[in-house]
Design a protein around this motif. Structure first.
Motif, PDB file in Angstrom:
ATOM      1  N   ASP A 129       0.859  -1.198   0.000  1.00  0.00           N
ATOM      2  CA  ASP A 129       0.000   0.000   0.000  1.00  0.00           C
ATOM      3  C   ASP A 129       0.891   1.243   0.000  1.00  0.00           C
ATOM      4  O   ASP A 129       1.010   1.949   0.991  1.00  0.00           O
ATOM      5  CB  ASP A 129      -0.918  -0.032   1.222  1.00  0.00           C
ATOM      6  CG  ASP A 129      -1.874   1.156   1.256  1.00  0.00           C
ATOM      7  OD1 ASP A 129      -2.034   1.838   0.226  1.00  0.00           O
ATOM      8  OD2 ASP A 129      -2.455   1.401   2.334  1.00  0.00           O
ATOM      9  N   ASP A 188       0.719   4.232  -1.236  1.00  0.00           N
ATOM     10  CA  ASP A 188       0.195   5.561  -0.921  1.00  0.00           C
ATOM     11  C   ASP A 188      -0.523   5.595   0.436  1.00  0.00           C
ATOM     12  O   ASP A 188      -1.033   6.638   0.853  1.00  0.00           O
ATOM     13  CB  ASP A 188      -0.701   6.106  -2.042  1.00  0.00           C
ATOM     14  CG  ASP A 188      -1.914   5.225  -2.319  1.00  0.00           C
ATOM     15  OD1 ASP A 188      -2.218   4.325  -1.506  1.00  0.00           O
ATOM     16  OD2 ASP A 188      -2.551   5.433  -3.368  1.00  0.00           O
ATOM     17  N   GLY A 189      -0.547   4.456   1.116  1.00  0.00           N
ATOM     18  CA  GLY A 189      -1.043   4.430   2.490  1.00  0.00           C
ATOM     19  C   GLY A 189      -2.522   4.761   2.663  1.00  0.00           C
ATOM     20  O   GLY A 189      -2.941   5.196   3.732  1.00  0.00           O
ATOM     21  N   ASN A 190      -3.327   4.524   1.608  1.00  0.00           N
ATOM     22  CA  ASN A 190      -4.744   4.888   1.725  1.00  0.00           C
ATOM     23  C   ASN A 190      -5.604   3.744   2.256  1.00  0.00           C
ATOM     24  O   ASN A 190      -6.820   3.865   2.319  1.00  0.00           O
ATOM     25  CB  ASN A 190      -5.288   5.403   0.384  1.00  0.00           C
ATOM     26  CG  ASN A 190      -5.297   4.341  -0.692  1.00  0.00           C
ATOM     27  OD1 ASN A 190      -4.786   3.235  -0.469  1.00  0.00           O
ATOM     28  ND2 ASN A 190      -5.854   4.650  -1.849  1.00  0.00           N
ATOM     29  N   TRP A 212      -5.845   0.537   1.079  1.00  0.00           N
ATOM     30  CA  TRP A 212      -6.052  -0.609   0.201  1.00  0.00           C
ATOM     31  C   TRP A 212      -4.941  -0.637  -0.850  1.00  0.00           C
ATOM     32  O   TRP A 212      -4.272   0.368  -1.092  1.00  0.00           O
ATOM     33  CB  TRP A 212      -7.440  -0.591  -0.456  1.00  0.00           C
ATOM     34  CG  TRP A 212      -7.701   0.576  -1.356  1.00  0.00           C
ATOM     35  CD1 TRP A 212      -7.227   0.740  -2.629  1.00  0.00           C
ATOM     36  CD2 TRP A 212      -8.489   1.738  -1.075  1.00  0.00           C
ATOM     37  NE1 TRP A 212      -7.678   1.933  -3.151  1.00  0.00           N
ATOM     38  CE2 TRP A 212      -8.450   2.565  -2.217  1.00  0.00           C
ATOM     39  CE3 TRP A 212      -9.229   2.145   0.037  1.00  0.00           C
ATOM     40  CZ2 TRP A 212      -9.120   3.786  -2.272  1.00  0.00           C
ATOM     41  CZ3 TRP A 212      -9.886   3.363  -0.029  1.00  0.00           C
ATOM     42  CH2 TRP A 212      -9.836   4.169  -1.172  1.00  0.00           C
ATOM     43  N   ILE A 213      -4.773  -1.801  -1.449  1.00  0.00           N
ATOM     44  CA  ILE A 213      -3.774  -1.978  -2.499  1.00  0.00           C
ATOM     45  C   ILE A 213      -4.505  -1.955  -3.829  1.00  0.00           C
ATOM     46  O   ILE A 213      -5.505  -2.663  -4.013  1.00  0.00           O
ATOM     47  CB  ILE A 213      -3.053  -3.340  -2.327  1.00  0.00           C
ATOM     48  CG1 ILE A 213      -2.339  -3.407  -0.968  1.00  0.00           C
ATOM     49  CG2 ILE A 213      -2.065  -3.564  -3.471  1.00  0.00           C
ATOM     50  CD1 ILE A 213      -1.941  -4.828  -0.565  1.00  0.00           C
ATOM     51  N   ASP A 215      -0.870   1.828  -6.547  1.00  0.00           N
ATOM     52  CA  ASP A 215       0.267   1.563  -5.659  1.00  0.00           C
ATOM     53  C   ASP A 215       1.437   0.973  -6.446  1.00  0.00           C
ATOM     54  O   ASP A 215       2.592   1.305  -6.194  1.00  0.00           O
ATOM     55  CB  ASP A 215      -0.145   0.595  -4.544  1.00  0.00           C
ATOM     56  CG  ASP A 215      -1.142   1.218  -3.583  1.00  0.00           C
ATOM     57  OD1 ASP A 215      -0.884   2.334  -3.114  1.00  0.00           O
ATOM     58  OD2 ASP A 215      -2.183   0.583  -3.317  1.00  0.00           O
TER      59      ASP A 215
HETATM   60 CA    CA Z   1      -3.029   2.198  -1.745  1.00  0.00          CA
END
Ligand code: CA
Ligand code: CA
Ligand code: CA
Length: 169
Positions: free
Chosen positions: A18, A20-22, A24-25, A29
């Motif tokens: 993940d 971008d750390g949001n 979810w994958i 990403d």
């Molecule tokens: Ca992500």
């Protein structure tokens, strides 16, 4: 029984994907990882190495989605990652090596000397570019050099990455 150490390791693996750390994958990403590596190693996307890296990232995403995106919404949630990716990949580590190999091959090609083998500092640089903390990146890069010649090749990287993501604890 699920230990907290196990949970921590799963969380670290999820966080690696993940980018971008949001939470979810998804495809973004993987393309973000490719973009960051190209930028760090001074290579443009339209070059042969850039195209190979993006193609490898897309193949990696497609493979992961095929394994873990159960509801088909083009996102791998943490639940899907734990229930799908980790379990199924554990049952079949060769499959993971197969889907990760084009990306790993292209990454090594990007960061390596012309003989296709990367130095340990270059591997550390690639890992930190992908958000791995420096101390962990240094330990991982040294561990990747299984034959101790100071360089890291595909034969060392692919099985090690597959092991990292497929062995649950
Ligand atoms: Ca992500
Ligand atoms: Ca999903
Ligand atoms: Ca080596």
């Amino acid at each position: 029984m699920i230990s907290s150490e196990h949970e921590r390791r799963i969380a670290a693996r999820f966080a690696t994907f993940d980018q971008d750390g949001n939470g979810w994958i998804d495809r973004e990403d993987f393309s973000a990882a490719a973009k960051a590596l190209l930028s760090e190693f001074g290579t443009v996307a339209r070059s042969d190495k850039g195209q190979a890296l993006y193609a490898g990232a897309e193949a990696f995403w497609q493979g992961m989605a095929g394994i873990a995106d159960r509801d088909g919404d083009q996102r791998i949630t943490r639940e899907e990652f734990v229930g799908g990716a980790v379990k199924r990949l554990h049952d079949n580590p060769d499959r993971f090596a197969e889907i990760a190999r084009p990306f790993l091959h292209a990454t090594l090609d990007l960061i390596s000397a012309p003989d296709g083998r990367a130095t340990i500092p270059d591997v550390v640089r690639a890992l930190t570019t992908l958000g791995v903390p420096t101390d962990i990146a240094q330990a991982a890069a040294a561990a990747l050099d299984t034959d101790g010649d100071g360089r890291v090749g595909e034969a060392e990287v692919v099985p090690a990455v597959a092991r990292y993501f497929t062995v649950p604890d």
